[in-house]
Design a protein around this motif. Structure first.
Motif, PDB file in Angstrom:
ATOM      1  N   GLY A 171      18.927  43.366  27.579  1.00  0.00           N
ATOM      2  CA  GLY A 171      20.257  42.811  27.322  1.00  0.00           C
ATOM      3  C   GLY A 171      20.237  41.741  26.247  1.00  0.00           C
ATOM      4  N   ASP A 172      19.209  40.886  26.285  1.00  0.00           N
ATOM      5  CA  ASP A 172      19.098  39.841  25.269  1.00  0.00           C
ATOM      6  C   ASP A 172      18.892  40.443  23.886  1.00  0.00           C
ATOM      7  OD1 ASP A 172      18.661  36.807  24.806  1.00  0.00           O
ATOM      8  OD2 ASP A 172      16.935  37.732  23.822  1.00  0.00           O
ATOM      9  N   GLN A 173      18.054  41.477  23.778  1.00  0.00           N
ATOM     10  CA  GLN A 173      17.848  42.138  22.493  1.00  0.00           C
ATOM     11  C   GLN A 173      19.133  42.790  21.990  1.00  0.00           C
ATOM     12  OE1 GLN A 173      14.946  42.006  20.631  1.00  0.00           O
ATOM     13  NE2 GLN A 173      14.492  40.454  22.190  1.00  0.00           N
ATOM     14  N   ALA A 174      19.890  43.388  22.916  1.00  0.00           N
ATOM     15  CA  ALA A 174      21.159  44.012  22.530  1.00  0.00           C
ATOM     16  C   ALA A 174      22.142  42.966  22.014  1.00  0.00           C
ATOM     17  CB  ALA A 174      21.755  44.759  23.732  1.00  0.00           C
ATOM     18  N   ILE A 175      22.168  41.802  22.671  1.00  0.00           N
ATOM     19  CA  ILE A 175      23.060  40.726  22.214  1.00  0.00           C
ATOM     20  C   ILE A 175      22.638  40.241  20.827  1.00  0.00           C
ATOM     21  CG2 ILE A 175      23.755  38.346  22.668  1.00  0.00           C
ATOM     22  CD1 ILE A 175      23.603  38.993  25.660  1.00  0.00           C
ATOM     23  N   THR A 176      21.321  40.100  20.628  1.00  0.00           N
ATOM     24  CA  THR A 176      20.825  39.667  19.320  1.00  0.00           C
ATOM     25  C   THR A 176      21.201  40.671  18.239  1.00  0.00           C
ATOM     26  OG1 THR A 176      18.968  38.511  20.368  1.00  0.00           O
ATOM     27  CG2 THR A 176      18.766  39.034  18.024  1.00  0.00           C
ATOM     28  N   LEU A 177      21.023  41.973  18.529  1.00  0.00           N
ATOM     29  CA  LEU A 177      21.364  43.009  17.562  1.00  0.00           C
ATOM     30  C   LEU A 177      22.861  42.998  17.263  1.00  0.00           C
ATOM     31  CD1 LEU A 177      20.589  45.443  15.847  1.00  0.00           C
ATOM     32  CD2 LEU A 177      20.863  46.887  17.897  1.00  0.00           C
ATOM     33  N   ARG A 178      23.668  42.864  18.298  1.00  0.00           N
ATOM     34  CA  ARG A 178      25.120  42.851  18.093  1.00  0.00           C
ATOM     35  C   ARG A 178      25.549  41.639  17.264  1.00  0.00           C
ATOM     36  NH1 ARG A 178      29.929  44.696  20.300  1.00  0.00           N
ATOM     37  NH2 ARG A 178      31.602  43.140  20.383  1.00  0.00           N
ATOM     38  N   GLN A 179      24.921  40.484  17.560  1.00  0.00           N
ATOM     39  CA  GLN A 179      25.255  39.289  16.799  1.00  0.00           C
ATOM     40  C   GLN A 179      24.880  39.445  15.331  1.00  0.00           C
ATOM     41  OE1 GLN A 179      26.886  36.547  18.049  1.00  0.00           O
ATOM     42  NE2 GLN A 179      27.030  35.941  15.904  1.00  0.00           N
ATOM     43  N   SER A 180      23.702  40.065  15.095  1.00  0.00           N
ATOM     44  CA  SER A 180      23.274  40.303  13.719  1.00  0.00           C
ATOM     45  C   SER A 180      24.255  41.232  12.999  1.00  0.00           C
ATOM     46  CB  SER A 180      21.862  40.889  13.710  1.00  0.00           C
ATOM     47  OG  SER A 180      21.462  41.220  12.402  1.00  0.00           O
ATOM     48  N   GLN A 181      24.672  42.305  13.680  1.00  0.00           N
ATOM     49  CA  GLN A 181      25.638  43.225  13.074  1.00  0.00           C
ATOM     50  C   GLN A 181      26.970  42.524  12.803  1.00  0.00           C
ATOM     51  OE1 GLN A 181      25.734  46.361  15.973  1.00  0.00           O
ATOM     52  NE2 GLN A 181      23.945  47.430  15.106  1.00  0.00           N
ATOM     53  N   HIS A 182      27.371  41.662  13.757  1.00  0.00           N
ATOM     54  CA  HIS A 182      28.629  40.937  13.567  1.00  0.00           C
ATOM     55  C   HIS A 182      28.538  39.983  12.375  1.00  0.00           C
ATOM     56  CE1 HIS A 182      31.394  37.525  14.343  1.00  0.00           C
ATOM     57  NE2 HIS A 182      32.231  38.502  14.669  1.00  0.00           N
ATOM     58  N   ASP A 183      27.395  39.298  12.252  1.00  0.00           N
ATOM     59  CA  ASP A 183      27.216  38.378  11.127  1.00  0.00           C
ATOM     60  C   ASP A 183      27.219  39.132   9.805  1.00  0.00           C
ATOM     61  OD1 ASP A 183      27.045  36.348  12.951  1.00  0.00           O
ATOM     62  OD2 ASP A 183      24.854  36.215  12.918  1.00  0.00           O
ATOM     63  N   GLN A 184      26.566  40.303   9.779  1.00  0.00           N
ATOM     64  CA  GLN A 184      26.558  41.100   8.555  1.00  0.00           C
ATOM     65  C   GLN A 184      27.967  41.571   8.198  1.00  0.00           C
ATOM     66  OE1 GLN A 184      23.733  44.252   9.133  1.00  0.00           O
ATOM     67  NE2 GLN A 184      21.952  42.880   9.080  1.00  0.00           N
ATOM     68  N   HIS A 185      28.726  41.952   9.229  1.00  0.00           N
ATOM     69  CA  HIS A 185      30.094  42.398   8.980  1.00  0.00           C
ATOM     70  C   HIS A 185      30.959  41.258   8.444  1.00  0.00           C
ATOM     71  CE1 HIS A 185      33.859  44.557   9.513  1.00  0.00           C
ATOM     72  NE2 HIS A 185      34.333  43.527  10.211  1.00  0.00           N
ATOM     73  N   VAL A 186      30.803  40.076   9.056  1.00  0.00           N
ATOM     74  CA  VAL A 186      31.563  38.908   8.589  1.00  0.00           C
ATOM     75  C   VAL A 186      31.177  38.549   7.166  1.00  0.00           C
ATOM     76  CG1 VAL A 186      31.919  36.431   8.948  1.00  0.00           C
ATOM     77  CG2 VAL A 186      31.943  37.993  10.898  1.00  0.00           C
ATOM     78  N   LEU A 187      29.852  38.603   6.880  1.00  0.00           N
ATOM     79  CA  LEU A 187      29.386  38.279   5.549  1.00  0.00           C
ATOM     80  C   LEU A 187      29.921  39.276   4.517  1.00  0.00           C
ATOM     81  CD1 LEU A 187      27.627  36.562   3.694  1.00  0.00           C
ATOM     82  CD2 LEU A 187      25.682  38.027   4.275  1.00  0.00           C
TER      83      LEU A 187
END
Length: 481
Positions: free
Chosen positions: A106-122
């Protein structure tokens, strides 16, 4: 499943639901004999917490689950007599391992989702920044197909060039600019295509164009498409207008500075002189460039080092500069000047430049010198008279006292200057209160007063004359006989 994920992500009751579920499983575990695999029931709750993509909720759920597993071991009824305790411990240990693994996934999934969200925002922010840059900077695009010898314009480029068409020949494209630049531009574009080196020019549009006059043209060979030249057009008329306004302001400043009776100068933020007014040049008999190159040589040799040290201190500390020194004039004499400068800051607090002036104070210096000479002469006269005399400032502190007054009022061995009348006239066994009271009364009324007193140690009365002044009060004591 998507509905469950959205529920866990967005609903505020997700944490409450997980807490109730944890309590329910713990209650069931406490009422059931050891040996049943209740620890496994916590694993789906950890998985649900992971679906919320909230790291704190996931960690809290996993931690509470681990605690509940071993709490249930101690509060649950004993296992059946034929059931080994080893299997109970193994069951709960495996459940703990499953919960830890579920938390890690679950923690890895949250990290991956956060990374994808940051890339999308960027990426979104980058697109917005590019759009804003295009709008603010007035950038538009065009490209040249060398095989067809045709230039394609985007909508912004066509509007900037004042055209109703978006496709034209290379010759027509070159004619959009001033006549002298057209043939040269065509040649440079062809050379850029062959040499694959970028081109950057500032050109004036054709006079018939209703659009702004100056544009910046950039061109480069497309590495992915041989024979294609891509370019950018940018409206830079505003920059030319700003530069022209700046030139006008600078010219006005110089005219104003040259018309002032004081000598005006400016310096860069790091303290380098970059401008002196014509008044300064006329006074020194040197041109402005010579003064700027070596201004320190215009100063009197005795003052060059201290002036330079003080200037460097003010530049480093970014504090106002104020000092007096002598400057060499055209006739070879050194003239006293009061020189000052102020640091000029922008709205962000950054130092932009220094604005300074130098004012001729030679006449004031002469007056001050004459005043000092007169004061010295007066004090010499007062020291030689046979009457006692002393002067007090606005705080009734002694600023001058002649030898006769020292002999009459106090011990000549004890300094009186800088002390108040109460300190000087307070002597054990001697009462000077009548004199101090008269001085204080006269100072308060600001009127001349004459009175007769008998001072301690004197048999005959003393005539006291009090003269209030702007800076304090003067006192003259005349002994009878």
């Amino acid at each position: 499943m998507p509905k469950l994920i959205r529920l866990m992500q967005n609903h505020n009751l997700a944490a409450g639901f997980l807490l109730l579920a944890l309590c329910a499983i713990l209650l069931a575990d406490s009422l059931t004999q050891l040996g049943f695999a209740h620890g496994v029931l916590y694993t789906p709750l950890v998985a649900l917490a992971g679906l919320s993509y909230r790291r704190k909720l996931l960690t809290l759920t996993a931690s509470v689950s681990l605690i509940a597993i071993w709490l249930g071991f101690f509060i649950a009824p004993a296992a059946p007599a034929d059931f080994s305790l080893f299997y109970v411990l193994a069951n709960r240990s495996i459940s703990c391992l499953a919960i830890v693994l579920m938390w890690w996934f679950g923690d890895q999934a949250i990290t991956l989702r956060q990374s994808q969200h940051d890339q999308h925002v960027l990426a979104s922010q980058t697109r917005l920044d590019l759009q804003l840059a295009n709008q603010v900077a007035g950038i538009s695009h065009w490209w040249l197909d060398d095989h067809l010898k045709m230039v394609q314009l985007d909508e912004s480029s066509a509007r900037l060039l004042g055209l109703n068409v978006r496709q034209l020949t290379l010759e027509q494209f070159a004619c959009c600019f001033e006549q002298q630049a057209g043939p040269e531009l065509k040649l440079q574009l062809e050379q850029t295509l062959e040499a694959s080196s970028p081109l950057s020019l500032e050109l004036r549009l054709h006079q018939e164009s209703s659009q702004p006059v100056w544009v910046k043209l950039t061109a480069y060979a497309d590495p992915a498409s041989p024979g294609v030249l891509r370019g950018i057009l940018q409206d830079i008329q505003q920059h030319y207008d700003e530069a022209r306004r700046l030139q006008i302001q600078q010219r006005r400043f110089q005219q104003l500075a040259d018309s002032l009776p004081v000598k005006v100068w400016t310096a860069t933020a790091d303290g380098r002189i970059d401008y002196v007014s014509e008044t300064f040049a006329s006074f020194s008999g040197r041109d402005a460039a010579t003064i700027i190159a070596d201004w320190l040589q215009l100063l009197h040799p005795d003052e060059q080092a201290p002036v330079l040290s003080h200037w460097q201190h003010c530049v480093n500390a970014k504090v106002p500069y104020n000092i007096e020194f002598r400057i060499l004039s055209a006739d070879g004499s050194y003239v006293w000047h009061l020189t000052s400068a102020l640091p000029i800051f922008n709205e962000q607090g950054d130092l932009l430049y220094w604005f300074g002036s130098a004012m001729d104070i030679s006449q004031q210096k002469a007056l001050w010198q004459n005043t000092d000479n007169l004061r010295l002469s007066l004090y010499q006269t007062l020291n030689e008279i046979t009457d006692a005399f002393f002067a007090l400032d606005n705080q009734l502190t002694f600023t001058f006292i002649n030898p006769k007054a020292l002999e009459l009022l106090t011990d000549p061995k004890i300094p009186a200057l800088g002390k108040s009348i109460t300190e000087v006239l307070y002597r054990p066994g001697k009462d000077y209160s009548a004199l101090t009271t008269a001085i204080q009364r006269c100072y308060a009324k600001q009127s001349t007063e004459t009175l007769s007193l008998v001072l301690p140690g004197q048999e005959l009365p003393v005539t006291v004359r009090l003269y209030p002044t702007v800076s304090g009060i003067n006192v003259l004591l005349q002994l009878a006989g």
